[in-house]
Design an enzyme around this catalytic site. Structure first.
Site, short mmCIF file in Angstrom:
data_model
loop_
_atom_site.label_atom_id
_atom_site.label_comp_id
_atom_site.label_asym_id
_atom_site.label_seq_id
_atom_site.Cartn_x
_atom_site.Cartn_y
_atom_site.Cartn_z
N TYR A 281 122.36 32.40 17.90
CA TYR A 281 121.42 32.60 16.78
C TYR A 281 121.86 31.78 15.56
O TYR A 281 121.49 32.10 14.43
CB TYR A 281 121.35 34.08 16.40
N SER A 282 122.60 30.73 15.79
CA SER A 282 123.24 29.97 14.70
C SER A 282 122.22 29.34 13.75
O SER A 282 121.40 28.49 14.15
CB SER A 282 124.12 28.86 15.29
N ASN A 283 122.30 29.71 12.48
CA ASN A 283 121.48 29.05 11.45
C ASN A 283 121.91 27.60 11.28
O ASN A 283 121.08 26.72 11.03
CB ASN A 283 121.63 29.79 10.12
N LEU B 76 123.26 25.46 13.58
CA LEU B 76 122.74 24.60 14.64
C LEU B 76 121.22 24.45 14.53
O LEU B 76 120.68 23.38 14.83
CB LEU B 76 123.11 25.17 16.01
#
Length: 298
Positions: free
Chosen positions: A69-71, A73
């Site tokens: 869920y990386s903001n 990336l």
């Protein structure tokens, strides 16, 4: 590698909430969530100096790390698609088809899943060697765009806020308040403030994540870290969710439970405890990350 001189402008808006009025404390929000539909929040600012370095060394793209869920990336992949440079993501764990992951693939990011042990090794010496051998024309960027370069990219945020104080009728302000994940944005604000105003960081992660040590590697004073993790990273509870819901209904400002929601609730608790005197003026940095709310849809 593209027009990396793009520096979006974040609006500064007053925040009207009952608990602020009762304490006679004024808060303005620097709305990084509103700079762009996809390249949102503080992530682009943390990337700018890394991208400039990549261009200097002749790289054709970026390779970096994050979770499902990386903001970070998500913003990187969206920027790669828009500005035409290659992106590779090294992800924690094993393949998950989260909304974020599906976006990364749609944006053209090539993904590698490291497992959990492989991801834990990301800070060990030699971690990047095989990836640089596989992708010799890509520039490695640490998780979250952290480090001195990431902090330097966040320094313009202070000028953006100061330039808009007049629209609020403010002559000045007393301090900053923001959520802290890696501590990079906080360090950038501290560097830009150069001791003029204090920066308060509401920790969204527990002490064992090493944020305090990372921040000290960049700045030594001018800030304070407050535990807002509520028991751990990504830990949520009914009180937090109720606070987010009530706040969004009251002021129509979107929040998410990992960073901005925890930070604003921590500010409320600190104000209720009397940390800030009546008449205090604070700038709350809304760091975006709203795409990550999709992990809490249920």
């Amino acid at each position: 590698m593209g027009p990396f001189d793009w520096l979006p402008h974040a609006p500064l808006e007053p925040l009207y909430l009952d608990w602020l009025s009762e304490a006679h404390v004024e808060v303005a929000v620097l709305r990084l969530d509103r700079i762009d539909p996809l390249i949102s929040g503080n992530k682009w600012f943390k990337l700018t100096a890394h991208l400039a370095q990549a261009r200097q060394v002749g790289a054709t793209g970026i390779i970096s790390l994050g979770g499902a869920y990386s903001n970070h990336l998500h913003a990187l992949a969206a920027a790669g698609k828009r500005f035409g440079f290659l992106t590779v993501g090294l992800l924690r764990g094993h393949r998950q088809e989260t909304p974020t992951v599906l976006d990364l693939e749609a944006f053209g990011m090539q993904l590698h899943w490291l497992g959990y042990g492989g991801y834990r090794a990301r800070n060990e010496p030699g971690f990047w060697l095989p990836w640089q051998a596989q992708y010799p024309h890509l520039h490695p960027v640490p998780e979250g765009g952290s480090g001195l370069l990431g902090a330097a990219g966040c320094k313009p945020l202070v000028d953006q806020a100061r330039e808009q104080l007049g629209s609020l009728g403010w002559q000045g302000y007393d301090a900053w308040w923001l959520a802290v994940g890696t501590g990079t944005t906080l360090a950038g604000l501290v560097l830009a403030e150069a001791g003029v105003h204090r920066v308060y960081g509401a920790l969204a992660v527990p002490d064992d994540h090493g944020v305090a040590q990372s921040v000290r590697g960049i700045v030594q004073n001018g800030y304070e870290l407050i535990d807002a993790s509520r028991g751990g990273f990504a830990k949520v509870d009914p009180q937090l969710l109720a606070f987010i819901d009530a706040t969004q209904r009251s002021c129509n400002m979107p929040l998410e439970p990992l960073y901005t929601g925890k930070a604003l609730l921590a500010l409320k608790e600190q104000i209720k405890a009397g940390r800030f005197a009546p008449g205090t003026r604070l700038i709350f940095l809304h760091s975006g990350g709203l795409q990550g709310r999709r992990g809490f849809a249920d």
